[in-house]
Structures are given as C-alpha cells and as structure tokens.
Design a protein around this motif. Sequence first.
Motif, short mmCIF file in Angstrom:
data_model
loop_
_atom_site.label_atom_id
_atom_site.label_comp_id
_atom_site.label_asym_id
_atom_site.label_seq_id
_atom_site.Cartn_x
_atom_site.Cartn_y
_atom_site.Cartn_z
N ARG A 61 -2.90 5.73 7.56
CA ARG A 61 -3.19 7.65 7.67
C ARG A 61 -1.97 7.84 9.42
N ILE A 115 -9.01 0.11 -0.57
CA ILE A 115 -9.61 0.77 1.04
C ILE A 115 -10.73 -0.35 1.68
N LEU A 126 -2.22 10.02 0.00
CA LEU A 126 -3.88 9.76 -0.09
C LEU A 126 -4.31 10.90 -0.21
N VAL A 183 0.55 -1.25 0.10
CA VAL A 183 0.46 -0.37 -0.12
C VAL A 183 0.86 1.06 0.21
N TYR A 227 -5.37 0.70 6.30
CA TYR A 227 -4.95 1.87 5.34
C TYR A 227 -5.31 2.51 7.23
#
Length: 307
Positions: A238, A227, A247, A200, A234
Amino acid sequence: MAGKKEEEHSLEEEHSLEEEHSLEEATIQWHPGFCSAAELELISNKDVLAFQREYNLSKAPLQMDLLIIKKLADVRIENEIGRIFKRYNVVEYKSPEDGLSIDDYYKTIGYACLYKGFGDTVDQIPAQELTVSIFRERCPRELLKALKKAGLKIEQRFPGIYYIEGNVLFDTQIVVTGQLSPEAHSGLRILSRNAREEDVRAFIGKAALLTEPGDRDNAEAVLQVSISANGKVYDEVRRDFVMCDALRELMKEEIEEERKKGRESGRENAILTSIQNLMDSMKWTAEQAMDALKLPMDDRAKYAAKL
C-alpha cells in the motif's frame, strides 16, 4: 539414527505450527479463496469448464472441495495445472495448517470413488474420464515417501506439479502451491501465511486487468483471504500509490457496501463498524478507511477517538 531424529523434529515443528495458528485458522476461510484462485488459474478455458464448489457426494454432509467438469472433451486446457484434466476432475485443497498424510490421500481417492459410484446410471462416470488433484502449500514429503514405498512412481511434470503414476485408480496429481512458477500462479501462491511481496504485486497487477464481474469477484475473494493472513506484506504494498489504487479498485464493491451501510443507517455506531470492517479486511489505517468511506474531514476526529 540421525535421520530419524531429524524426521521427528520436522514432525514436531509441523505440529507446533498447526497449534500456533489454530485460533487464527478459525477466522480465515481458506477454501473459498482457493476455489476462486482455481477459477482464475483456469480462466483461459473457463468457457469449457464448470466449477462446482463443495460438491455433495451424498445426502449426508460429505463434500468434495471442488469438482471441475470439462464440457468439451477435445479442448486442451492451457494452464499446466489443468493438463491432467479429463471430463470429471475431483479437487481437494489443504489449507496452510492442514496436514497431508497417506490417509488424506486415500480419503480423496475415496471421494472420487464415491462420485463415480453415485452416477444415475451404470458407469455414467467412467474411471478413465476421472482425475484427482490435491493442493497443498508445502511439499508432503512423508506422503511422497509412502507412495513410493507402495510401488508408485512420482514424476514432477512441471514445477510444483507431481504426477502419481503406476497402479492408480485415477490419473492423480499433487500440486505444491509454494513451488509453482511465480509468473503463472501468483493467485495460488499468495494463499499463504508467508506470501511474498512480489507474488502479491504480480497478482494485483493481473487482477486489475480483469473486466468480467465474476472474474473480479474471484480476485477479490483471493485478496480477502491473503490480506487476512499477510497484513504486513500488504502494508508494504500500500505504500506504492499505483498498487494501492489498483487494490482499492479491485475491492471497490466491498468498500461501496460498507459505505452504503453507513449511509443507510446514518448512525454513528454503524459508521464506526464500517470503518473497523475496512481496517480489518483491508489492513488499512483508520484514515485510509475513512477516505474510502468519504467521511467529512470535520467528523473524522470524532470517529477516530472512538475506534
């Protein structure tokens, strides 16, 4: 006897996985994400390739997932997935819950046969200029066994890329996306329910460097699917502020669209819908969604109480 039991157990596990995710599968549209990932994979040669999604084989609703036409015969495709490509390239994609049996294999070969047979003139699409590529996340071991039993040779030319050789109608490859090189194929590898965080991060890093609108749209389409299937991964990504900013930048068109809906309607329920949509699609917290929508701090408690 033990081998047979293991095989039966493996098949039971596969069926169990298919049943477990059947409801979620109805909401995750894997194929558009795959087509976008395929275009990004072949971005180095995009000027000589034409991508036709869900190509209609006839007036009836019979479609191939993706048809890639190489516009210049003498151009070598840089990406190893495209090394097999000739003028006309039929692509079939199996989502993470789809099986890939010997019948699925022949069905895809049948698509290629129909595509050749529906040319406007006799032999307009020569068989020697047609290839078949089948993509699936997990290795279809039973299919490979059946093909070997039928006298065909399976050669792994690159990691995760298996050429089917012997008495075949068209040059054919099976691409196991879960076995592809992480460095070169992160876009395809994250189309999974078990995407790896490093894949990712690699994809977001590469996608952040894209400048052309079409390429960024493809990156966004891949991320939307990934996602939806990998919320926890994710969430971890983040927590990295640099990755979070990258992102957010990649998804800014979707964010702006939701912001626009809120501005145009001016109604409380529309704003709540926009917040919820961002929370669902981006796996954000309510606070992150409201940050993206730039809602006044004084109003946030009111909206948060109604979510």
